[in-house]
Design an enzyme around this catalytic site. Structure first.
Site, PDB file in Angstrom:
ATOM      1  N   SER A 528      12.816 -43.580 -39.694  1.00  0.00           N
ATOM      2  CA  SER A 528      13.037 -42.357 -40.270  1.00  0.00           C
ATOM      3  C   SER A 528      12.238 -42.184 -41.428  1.00  0.00           C
ATOM      4  O   SER A 528      10.979 -42.042 -41.419  1.00  0.00           O
ATOM      5  CB  SER A 528      14.645 -42.358 -40.816  1.00  0.00           C
ATOM      6  OG  SER A 528      15.139 -41.243 -41.278  1.00  0.00           O
ATOM      7  N   HIS A 641      19.309 -40.222 -33.498  1.00  0.00           N
ATOM      8  CA  HIS A 641      18.654 -40.904 -34.909  1.00  0.00           C
ATOM      9  C   HIS A 641      19.405 -42.236 -35.037  1.00  0.00           C
ATOM     10  O   HIS A 641      18.792 -43.136 -35.882  1.00  0.00           O
ATOM     11  CB  HIS A 641      18.901 -39.877 -36.054  1.00  0.00           C
ATOM     12  CG  HIS A 641      18.024 -40.411 -37.138  1.00  0.00           C
ATOM     13  ND1 HIS A 641      16.716 -40.094 -37.008  1.00  0.00           N
ATOM     14  CD2 HIS A 641      18.420 -40.564 -38.194  1.00  0.00           C
ATOM     15  CE1 HIS A 641      16.138 -40.334 -38.179  1.00  0.00           C
ATOM     16  NE2 HIS A 641      16.727 -40.770 -38.849  1.00  0.00           N
TER      17      HIS A 641
END
Length: 667
Positions: A528, A641
């Site tokens: 991320s 994610h």
């Protein structure tokens, strides 16, 4: 280090038991918790356990290869309600605590979740996802075949999009359904829908007299363009709704005081956008006056610790004391989380804090004791009893057999002076089988967020890299939580600036102070924001022999439009969005510096990642491959994610194996 233990492997992820949601029984003599494992089908399995405080062995209360969670006791403790997906979708089940089979009480098409009791035990309040015209009295649970057919038919239909917030990571494309609050009458076995607005409603608490409910929502007609989340008071008889907070912030975790005179909650007003520290507020129900109790407490409220061995939710506060003079909560500070108390006259007391990670707690008003869920750098989790005299007793011995089998490396805590005088906290793991006088390769790990925190918790990925023979360094550069408001805000509008300097300074510090690190064999990885920073690093230095970027950002220009948060996050973090200053966004984009990359780069990305969409990985791969750089791209089907934390177990293991293979090949 002992030599009779083996190194940790990627497959050991399936051997770790993870606890969550500790909570006292109403009589205070026992408690329950949720245990999550990866079963022999390589699927997550969660069940509820019960343990008396006499430290008798825990008893398993629910069974099956399903996900069971969110157990809530009736006020008298004779019944408990929980949610379970044992029929294919999450529904509510009622259990008599003295024994017997659980009874299913909901058959909602889209499931039911987050149950709670009214204070008199007559009602169960819960949430359900409904269409505007759904009839809650005529809800039918679909069979597996019917759900599959409905999914296949949806795939054949066009998707019409007419709002800004039309997708969300972990959920996918959003439809017109909304979360509504439902009340189940235990006496008449009937349902009543309490909320109907065209918005998602998050149930918070019910008043002691049962008349009022608190929920959180954005009921503004401009909700599609706002991030505010207000608290509302709902009269359960008249259905009248009253707004309790302003339209300038986000508020949650609200609870009535025992008398019902006050409401406590978490929140903030976005003074520093997404880097704003959370505060604790109380509101006088009669006057509406709101007071911030933590205005002088420069510490993040709640749990901001990054870990890959946390599954399931746990209470972090605020919880009222029996006499209504104080509130209990978890806070994140200097690499650890602990249990704190704030009094109504603004005094902060530390009730428990050590070099570990308190991820959840429960309070018993009768005894003044707490159950704490704690993870340490060398143990994934256990439950502890903290008594009123601050005596701590371990209640469970989770993962003991596993920890007797494998070598877990205890990290060394570092205090690293940054270039501008700030002190950066970090940790170093020595490699498995460490021997004085030998040289070892090195990996720098970078956390996501960026407003999160590495800390004193168990991290399987770090232990795996150490097991593979690497010295592992992980730090909290500026932008991380745990070091005050100024520190966490320092990264905004400066991505690749002071944060990059902190990371490189930390590497230099490790090389200068630990002669066993081979400076010619350095690796770097992160996910991320950590993936963005990995991309940035390889475009600005060639000191690393290999890099692995995960679920990353490579191009802020496209991120603005493709991410589920891009349209506001770009402005929050970089100071500009696409339509204001595209040149500035391009300067912040790692792909701009692709020609300078000489480090072999592995790109890992989930195909259903809507937070940092896979096109970010695709763009970087194509650019580097077009330039004939050393690069590979691994796509994970069905992964979003959260792949590294709660993704499909097989995919999580494959991801870890790819990281290890890349470093083995190039370092």
């Amino acid at each position: 280090m002992t030599n009779n233990k083996r190194p940790i492997t990627s497959e050991d992820l399936t051997k770790i038991e993870i606890f969550s949601d500790p909570q006292f029984t109403p009589d205070g003599k026992a408690y329950t918790y949720v245990s999550t494992i990866i079963n022999d089908k390589n699927e997550y399995e969660s069940n509820v356990y019960y343990q008396k405080l006499t430290q008798e062995p825990p008893k398993q209360w629910t069974y099956g290869h399903h996900k069971t969670s969110n157990l809530a006791f009736s006020p008298n403790g004779k019944k408990a309600v929980f949610q379970s997906d044992r029929t294919g979708v999450s529904q509510l089940w009622l259990l008599h605590t003295d024994g017997g089979e659980a009874k299913q009480i909901t058959t909602f098409k889209n499931g039911a979740f987050n149950p709670a009791w009214s204070k008199d035990g007559r009602y169960i309040i819960f949430s359900a996802t409904l269409d505007a015209d759904d009839d809650i009295h005529n809800q039918k649970e679909l069979s597996k075949e019917e759900r599959q057919k409905e999914t296949e038919e949806k795939r054949k239909e066009p998707l019409f999009v007419n709002r800004l917030k039309y997708k969300a990571n972990g959920t996918g494309f959003l439809d017109n359904k909304h979360t509504q609050i439902i009340r189940y009458d235990m006496v008449h076995e009937t349902f009543e829908q309490l909320t109907t607005a065209d918005a998602d409603h998050s149930y918070q608490d019910i008043s002691p007299d049962g008349k009022y409910l608190i929920f959180a929502a954005n009921l503004s007609p401009n909700a599609d363009y706002e991030l505010n989340h207000n608290l509302y008071l709902l009269d359960s008889d008249t259905k009248e709704v009253k707004k309790l907070t302003n339209d300038e912030g986000s508020y949650y975790n609200a609870s009535f005081s025992p008398s019902g005179d006050k409401i406590a909650f978490f929140g903030h007003e976005y003074q520093y956008a997404g880097a704003t520290l959370t505060e604790i507020f109380i509101l006088d129900v009669r006057t509406g006056q709101r007071t911030c109790l933590t205005k002088d407490f420069d510490v993040q409220i709640g749990d901001a610790v990054a870990s890959d061995t946390r599954l399931g939710s746990s209470k972090t506060g605020p919880v009222w004391s029996k006499d209504e003079t104080s509130l209990f909560f978890i806070a994140t500070d200097f690499g650890s989380t602990g249990l704190y108390e704030v009094t109504l006259d603004f005094k902060i007391n530390v009730l428990y804090k050590n070099d570990n990670h308190v991820y959840g707690f429960s309070y018993d008003a009768g005894s003044g004791s707490f159950i704490l869920g704690i993870s340490t750098p060398t143990n994934p989790c256990n439950n502890y009893l903290l008594t009123q005299d601050f005596s701590l007793t371990q209640l469970t011995h989770s993962n003991d057999a596993f920890l007797k089998e494998v070598e877990v490396i205890k990290p060394e805590t570092l205090a690293i002076p940054a270039e501008d005088g700030l002190e950066i906290q970090g940790w170093l793991l020595k490699p498995f089988g460490f021997k004085e006088g030998e040289k070892y390769p090195f990996v720098l790990e970078i956390h996501g967020g960026p407003h999160a925190m590495y800390g004193q918790t168990f991290f399987h990925e770090m232990q795996l890299l150490a097991a593979k023979g690497y010295a592992v360094l992980y730090i909290n550069p500026r932008g991380s939580h745990g070091y005050g408001q100024e520190f966490v805000d320092a990264v905004r509008s400066d991505y690749g600036g002071g944060d990059y300097s902190d990371l490189m300074t930390a590497v230099d510090y490790a090389l200068e102070n630990y002669s066993f690190i081979d400076e010619s064999r350095l690796g770097v990885t992160g996910g991320s924001y950590g993936g963005f920073m990995t991309n940035w690093i390889v475009g600005h230095t060639n000191r690393f022999k290999a890099a692995v970027t995960q679920r990353s950002i490579s191009n802020w220009l496209s991120f603005y439009g493709v991410s589920d948060i891009g349209y506001f996050f770009t402005k929050w973090e970089l100071g500009h969005h696409l339509l204001e200053d595209p040149a500035k966004l391009w300067d912040f984009s790692p792909i701009k510096y692709a020609k300078k990359v000489k480090t072999p780069l592995l790109i890992l990305h989930g195909e259903l990642d809507y937070r940092c969409p896979i096109e970010q990985g695709e763009q970087l791969f194509v650019a580097l491959k077009h330039l004939r750089k050393e690069v590979e791209f691994v796509r994970f089907p069905g992964a979003d994610h959260e792949l590294s934390r709660s993704g499909d177990p097989n995919m999580r293991i494959a991801r870890l194996d790819e990281i290890c293979k890349w470093f083995e090949k190039y370092i």
